[in-house]
Design a protein around this motif. Sequence first.
Motif, PDB file in Angstrom:
ATOM      1  N   ASP A 131     -24.585  21.638  33.625  1.00 38.35           N
ATOM      2  CA  ASP A 131     -25.929  22.083  33.234  1.00 38.35           C
ATOM      3  C   ASP A 131     -26.077  22.114  31.715  1.00 38.35           C
ATOM      4  O   ASP A 131     -27.129  21.745  31.172  1.00 38.35           O
ATOM      5  N   PHE A 132     -25.013  22.559  31.026  1.00 40.20           N
ATOM      6  CA  PHE A 132     -25.056  22.609  29.563  1.00 40.20           C
ATOM      7  C   PHE A 132     -25.169  21.207  28.966  1.00 40.20           C
ATOM      8  O   PHE A 132     -25.963  20.965  28.046  1.00 40.20           O
ATOM      9  N   ILE A 133     -24.401  20.278  29.498  1.00 41.16           N
ATOM     10  CA  ILE A 133     -24.452  18.899  29.008  1.00 41.16           C
ATOM     11  C   ILE A 133     -25.839  18.307  29.234  1.00 41.16           C
ATOM     12  O   ILE A 133     -26.404  17.635  28.357  1.00 41.16           O
ATOM     13  N   HIS A 134     -26.402  18.573  30.403  1.00 37.46           N
ATOM     14  CA  HIS A 134     -27.725  18.021  30.730  1.00 37.46           C
ATOM     15  C   HIS A 134     -28.804  18.586  29.806  1.00 37.46           C
ATOM     16  O   HIS A 134     -29.621  17.831  29.245  1.00 37.46           O
ATOM     17  N   SER A 135     -28.801  19.903  29.634  1.00 37.82           N
ATOM     18  CA  SER A 135     -29.833  20.520  28.790  1.00 37.82           C
ATOM     19  C   SER A 135     -29.676  20.118  27.337  1.00 37.82           C
ATOM     20  O   SER A 135     -30.671  19.885  26.631  1.00 37.82           O
ATOM     21  N   SER A 136     -28.433  19.994  26.860  1.00 40.87           N
ATOM     22  CA  SER A 136     -28.204  19.593  25.472  1.00 40.87           C
ATOM     23  C   SER A 136     -28.642  18.152  25.238  1.00 40.87           C
ATOM     24  O   SER A 136     -29.152  17.814  24.163  1.00 40.87           O
ATOM     25  N   SER A 137     -28.423  17.310  26.229  1.00 44.74           N
ATOM     26  CA  SER A 137     -28.846  15.916  26.091  1.00 44.74           C
ATOM     27  C   SER A 137     -30.355  15.805  25.959  1.00 44.74           C
ATOM     28  O   SER A 137     -30.871  15.019  25.159  1.00 44.74           O
ATOM     29  N   ILE A 138     -31.072  16.619  26.733  1.00 49.09           N
ATOM     30  CA  ILE A 138     -32.541  16.561  26.700  1.00 49.09           C
ATOM     31  C   ILE A 138     -33.090  17.230  25.443  1.00 49.09           C
ATOM     32  O   ILE A 138     -33.957  16.679  24.753  1.00 49.09           O
ATOM     33  N   ASN A 139     -32.574  18.415  25.133  1.00 49.42           N
ATOM     34  CA  ASN A 139     -33.158  19.221  24.058  1.00 49.42           C
ATOM     35  C   ASN A 139     -32.686  18.826  22.660  1.00 49.42           C
ATOM     36  O   ASN A 139     -33.368  19.136  21.674  1.00 49.42           O
ATOM     37  N   PHE A 140     -31.511  18.166  22.563  1.00 44.04           N
ATOM     38  CA  PHE A 140     -30.941  17.897  21.240  1.00 44.04           C
ATOM     39  C   PHE A 140     -30.680  16.416  20.995  1.00 44.04           C
ATOM     40  O   PHE A 140     -31.146  15.839  20.006  1.00 44.04           O
ATOM     41  N   LEU A 141     -29.922  15.774  21.884  1.00 43.74           N
ATOM     42  CA  LEU A 141     -29.551  14.389  21.651  1.00 43.74           C
ATOM     43  C   LEU A 141     -30.751  13.448  21.723  1.00 43.74           C
ATOM     44  O   LEU A 141     -30.879  12.539  20.886  1.00 43.74           O
ATOM     45  N   THR A 142     -31.599  13.631  22.706  1.00 45.51           N
ATOM     46  CA  THR A 142     -32.737  12.720  22.870  1.00 45.51           C
ATOM     47  C   THR A 142     -33.662  12.695  21.655  1.00 45.51           C
ATOM     48  O   THR A 142     -34.044  11.609  21.192  1.00 45.51           O
ATOM     49  N   PRO A 143     -34.046  13.850  21.077  1.00 44.08           N
ATOM     50  CA  PRO A 143     -34.873  13.784  19.863  1.00 44.08           C
ATOM     51  C   PRO A 143     -34.194  13.080  18.693  1.00 44.08           C
ATOM     52  O   PRO A 143     -34.852  12.352  17.930  1.00 44.08           O
ATOM     53  N   LEU A 144     -32.883  13.266  18.543  1.00 43.30           N
ATOM     54  CA  LEU A 144     -32.174  12.575  17.458  1.00 43.30           C
ATOM     55  C   LEU A 144     -32.186  11.065  17.678  1.00 43.30           C
ATOM     56  O   LEU A 144     -32.404  10.289  16.737  1.00 43.30           O
TER      57      LEU A 144
END
Length: 392
Positions: A131-144
């Motif tokens: 869940d942490f990996i999924h949320s971080s990918s959406i909230n942080f990695l994708t905008p970068l």
Amino acid sequence: MDFNVKKLASDAGVFFTRAVQFTEEKLGQAEKTELDAHFENLLSRADSTKNWTEKILRQTEVLLQPNPSARVEEFLYEKLDRKIPSRVTNGELLGQYMTEAANDFGPSSPYGQTLIKVGETQKRLGVAERDFIHSSSINFLTPLRNFLEGDWRTISKERRILQNRRLDLDACKARLKKAKAAEAKAALWSDEVDKAEHELRVAQTEFDRQAEVTRLLLEGISSTHVNHLRCLHEFAEDQATYFAQCYQYMVDLQKQLGRGEPGELLLSGAVEKKWRCSRGEAFPATFVGNVDAASLPLSTSPPAATLPLLQAVSPIPADGTLNPADVKPPASGTRKARALYDYEAADSSELALMADELITVYSLPGMDPDWLIGERGNKKGKVPVTYLELLS
């Protein structure tokens, strides 16, 4: 057909002219139109943003997925615009192995029962990690990624166009300079001068227009920083929630294994609220005080087998209050500190701060490490460490 040939010849001529101009500039044989200081600062800021965004993105990917082969596989799925298959985490796999081993050894045996309990906890840890990996990918990695693959590509394209416009402008300036030098020697070159002046005006107009377009894009980097700041806050909150879940799972496991009561998990602020709301619990108005070590049941297991206690947010007194008159500074260990920001005291036990003021700080045994005792004149109280710069 003839039109295409002429166009190719024209493009080749323009490319050759730019190449000659660029080479002569590098050799110091031609003048170069310099951009103003503000524009140069915008370019430097944009380059720095791009470089650091790339590094932060790549290292965050390594943090979330340490397996390089898995990262390459996910990258290929993303480029092929295909859904990335769900991957079982290491914790879930370990929990599955422990459960299967318990069934083989006998689920009613002491070893089997413990394997089941630990295995279930490992599965929960694995789910929390996913869940942490999924949320971080959406909230942080994708905008970068969106910035690097979208906005930055647009900026790079416009910068290349601006560079070409500048080379054309400087080439026109060089031609006009040569035409005027020839005109001074013979009056037959007036037509060449008029032509060169017209080309220079056109080149200057195109350069100015492109410079304005590029400048507007570069100034948008400030908005990019604001967006990335918001994403960074979300990433930190996701990470804090993940570690809080992991700790709570391990506290529950210790209780199941009969290792004593290690104390209630104490969190603060938005993380506590988010964690408890996710479990359907009400957000408490107060925190539990420190656990007295003497009240804990003795355990026959070595000390390393138990989890350390998390200190409560408030310092030593059990009622969560601090009477400044009762606090005595230690004989040694005091330090000077500078306040980084203004801080408004929440109650009489805290000391209000003003940015840049100097105070004396020290810690007391059993205090929360996030707080210190601060003194200013005859006033004293708790101050948060994050608001201070400790001086030698």
